[in-house]
Design a protein around this motif. Structure first.
Motif, PDB file in Angstrom:
ATOM      1  N   PRO A   1       0.800  -1.232   0.000  1.00 18.36           N
ATOM      2  CA  PRO A   1       0.000   0.000   0.000  1.00 18.36           C
ATOM      3  C   PRO A   1       0.833   1.282   0.000  1.00 18.36           C
ATOM      4  O   PRO A   1       0.349   2.328  -0.442  1.00 18.36           O
ATOM      5  CB  PRO A   1      -0.827  -0.101   1.291  1.00 18.36           C
TER       6      PRO A   1
ATOM      7  N   ARG B   1       3.123   2.021  -1.921  1.00 17.47           N
ATOM      8  CA  ARG B   1       3.357   2.416  -3.316  1.00 17.47           C
ATOM      9  C   ARG B   1       2.102   2.960  -3.981  1.00 17.47           C
ATOM     10  O   ARG B   1       2.162   3.479  -5.083  1.00 17.47           O
ATOM     11  CB  ARG B   1       3.888   1.227  -4.117  1.00 17.47           C
ATOM     12  N   ASP B   2       0.953   2.808  -3.312  1.00 18.81           N
ATOM     13  CA  ASP B   2      -0.318   3.267  -3.857  1.00 18.81           C
ATOM     14  C   ASP B   2      -0.333   4.797  -3.889  1.00 18.81           C
ATOM     15  O   ASP B   2      -0.016   5.455  -2.898  1.00 18.81           O
ATOM     16  CB  ASP B   2      -1.462   2.742  -2.976  1.00 18.81           C
TER      17      ASP B   2
ATOM     18  N   ARG C   1      -2.811   6.846  -3.901  1.00 19.92           N
ATOM     19  CA  ARG C   1      -3.769   7.416  -2.946  1.00 19.92           C
ATOM     20  C   ARG C   1      -3.145   7.527  -1.559  1.00 19.92           C
ATOM     21  O   ARG C   1      -3.381   8.499  -0.843  1.00 19.92           O
ATOM     22  CB  ARG C   1      -5.040   6.554  -2.882  1.00 19.92           C
TER      23      ARG C   1
ATOM     24  N   VAL D   1      -6.586   0.823   2.408  1.00 21.76           N
ATOM     25  CA  VAL D   1      -5.960  -0.100   1.455  1.00 21.76           C
ATOM     26  C   VAL D   1      -5.508  -1.373   2.171  1.00 21.76           C
ATOM     27  O   VAL D   1      -5.712  -2.487   1.684  1.00 21.76           O
ATOM     28  CB  VAL D   1      -4.773   0.580   0.732  1.00 21.76           C
TER      29      VAL D   1
ATOM     30  N   ASP E   1     -10.449  -2.513  -1.240  1.00 18.34           N
ATOM     31  CA  ASP E   1     -10.400  -1.206  -0.588  1.00 18.34           C
ATOM     32  C   ASP E   1     -11.608  -0.330  -0.915  1.00 18.34           C
ATOM     33  O   ASP E   1     -12.005   0.518  -0.113  1.00 18.34           O
ATOM     34  CB  ASP E   1      -9.087  -0.485  -0.885  1.00 18.34           C
TER      35      ASP E   1
END
Length: 169
Positions: A84, A86-87, A89, A100, A117
């Motif tokens: 997460p 690297r996400d 958002r 996430v 998610d």
């Protein structure tokens, strides 16, 4: 003289001289290594529990109006906590990390075919808070509470140690 052991079906035990081994002058024999002590009997090992059932306080309401309250959360892996990050958002809004992360570790929720998610971000705030606390308990082996003693009256009580954001151990 040594007594030789009889083999099954070989007849009676007979006393017979047995030659003792003699070492050559240039050879030395090290004593045989001591056998390791037998391990103490251990309690029956419990299998590692990796999934934990829960019930949401309010429940997730899907597009058809069905309320989903019963679910299952699995233990998080290091990968679950790293991916997460690297996400986009999460990079734009670190508070989105818990959404996430929960979307990765909730394996079942009611009769939903899949939990992700997008489902978690549409939950009521009280259910999200419940899942964040549940995540901490499950992944900290239930050790989010500590027993303490009042310094004034010496009465024992428990305190909650949780409080950090999900995914930030």
């Amino acid at each position: 003289m040594r007594r030789t052991a009889a083999r099954a079906g070989a007849g009676p035990v007979v006393d017979a001289p047995v030659a003792e081994p003699v070492a050559a002058p240039e050879q030395t024999f090290a004593p045989a290594p001591a056998a390791a002590p037998a391990p103490a009997p251990s309690p029956v090992a419990q299998p590692l529990r990796t999934e934990f059932p829960f019930e949401l306080p309010r429940g997730y309401v899907d597009d058809a109006g069905t309320v989903h309250r019963d679910g299952v959360m699995r233990l998080a892996t290091a990968r679950d906590e790293l991916i997460p990050l690297r996400d986009v958002r999460v990079q734009e809004n670190p508070a989105y990390l818990s959404v996430v992360l929960l979307g990765r570790v909730i394996t079942r929720l009611g009769t939903l075919a899949m939990v992700h998610d997008g489902i978690v971000e549409n939950m009521f705030a009280s259910d999200l808070a419940f899942l964040q606390d549940f995540y901490r308990q499950v992944n900290a082996e239930g050790h989010t509470r500590a027993s303490v003693e009042c310094p004034h009256c010496s009465e024992p009580f428990e305190v909650e140690l949780g409080g950090s954001r999900l995914g930030e151990s």
